[in-house]
Design an enzyme around this catalytic site. Sequence first.
Site, short mmCIF file in Angstrom:
data_model
loop_
_atom_site.label_atom_id
_atom_site.label_comp_id
_atom_site.label_asym_id
_atom_site.label_seq_id
_atom_site.Cartn_x
_atom_site.Cartn_y
_atom_site.Cartn_z
N TRP A 103 -17.42 -36.95 -29.46
CA TRP A 103 -17.77 -36.84 -30.88
C TRP A 103 -16.64 -37.30 -31.79
O TRP A 103 -16.88 -37.97 -32.80
CB TRP A 103 -18.23 -35.41 -31.23
N ASP A 171 -14.61 -31.61 -37.75
CA ASP A 171 -16.03 -31.57 -37.39
C ASP A 171 -16.22 -30.30 -36.56
O ASP A 171 -15.79 -30.21 -35.42
CB ASP A 171 -16.37 -32.82 -36.56
N LYS A 195 -26.83 -25.93 -34.39
CA LYS A 195 -26.28 -25.23 -33.23
C LYS A 195 -26.06 -23.75 -33.58
O LYS A 195 -26.76 -22.89 -33.09
CB LYS A 195 -24.99 -25.89 -32.77
#
Length: 360
Positions: A103, A171, A195
């Site tokens: 990511w 992030d 999430k």
Amino acid sequence: MKKQHNFSAGPAAIPHEVLQRAQAKLVDYEGYGLSLLELSHRGKIYEGVHSRCIRLLTEILQVPDTHRVLLLGGGATLQFGMVPMNLLHGNRRKAGIALSGAWAGKACEDLKLIAEDVHVVYDGKKQEYRSLPEMLDVPEEDVYLHLCSNETIHGVQWKHFPKVPCPIVADMSSDILSRPLEWDQFGIVYAGAQKNLGPAGLCLVVIREDLLAQCSTNIPAYLRYDIHAKNNSLYNTPPSFAVYMVMLQLEWVLERGGLSGIQQQNQTKADKLYQFIDSSDGFYSNPVERAVRSEMNVPFLLSDTNLEAAFLAEASERGMEGLKGHRSVGGMRASIYNAVKSESVDALLEFMAEFQAKNH
Ligand SMILES: Cc1ncc(COP(=O)(O)O)c(C=O)c1O
């Protein structure tokens, strides 16, 4: 209703109580005769939901007055580009990034399109993203350092954030709301909601006030943090139902003792799972250095990869969803976000023990 154990990486488990509360009010919102799904985002009812959601985020995450909470569309991926578009302009166009996994890698690709210089201050690729550095050498000229606090695919998590001479942009898509944060380190924290916060379609952005004043004014309106902030995240139509669901999930977090209660439960779930894997005589293994193992996403391998298909099929028969590892790394992964109950982790461990006994 047959209830599955949901170990998906995202969209991920939402507490059953939250789904039931939403269901109860889906068609007729608190006796108003309309669904929240069809109400104007400029009306009093939605405004109440919107401001309660922001208030709860501020309270639970203990966001100080120096930072602003924004609710945006577009997911976390939009932030890969939006952050540099806002913060890198004029003669301040350099930024650092720590490559901790897939990511951060994606964020880096977008950063490179906009920054004049990208300093890769850590590259974990050679060690297949199994560890993280204690310290980082970030050049003074960098406007910010980007990092991914929890790598959802590789299962690597920063437990402490490095001291650096510029604000950190993090992030936190897969570990927001799982532990308290020291906000003075962070210029921007962003997280896709699907999430630990609620359903997909919403991205939380927490940005330091002084950075808002420094944002570029030379980019389209929707991309400007300052415009979203001035309009209290109502510049355009927000993903109103996702905001409502996040609000319900935040109320659920409060009922469970807030962040510290949730953190304790998360640690217990993760400890159990890692201890079991480590004591399986190599039948199962987790490749990540112990000190930086994720409490949210636990990737694991079987010593005999030929057994993977059977493992997943039998797990599915036992009502366990989402255990297949990401297609880029293979193996298995159990995502054990806030809403995954410890009973689900126990059921997984029981199954893993039986599978091992049958196949070792
Ligand atoms: C750490 C991390 N960052 C970013 C993303 C991308 O989020 P979105 O799909 O909301 O754009 C994900 C999605 O799984 C993620 O896990």
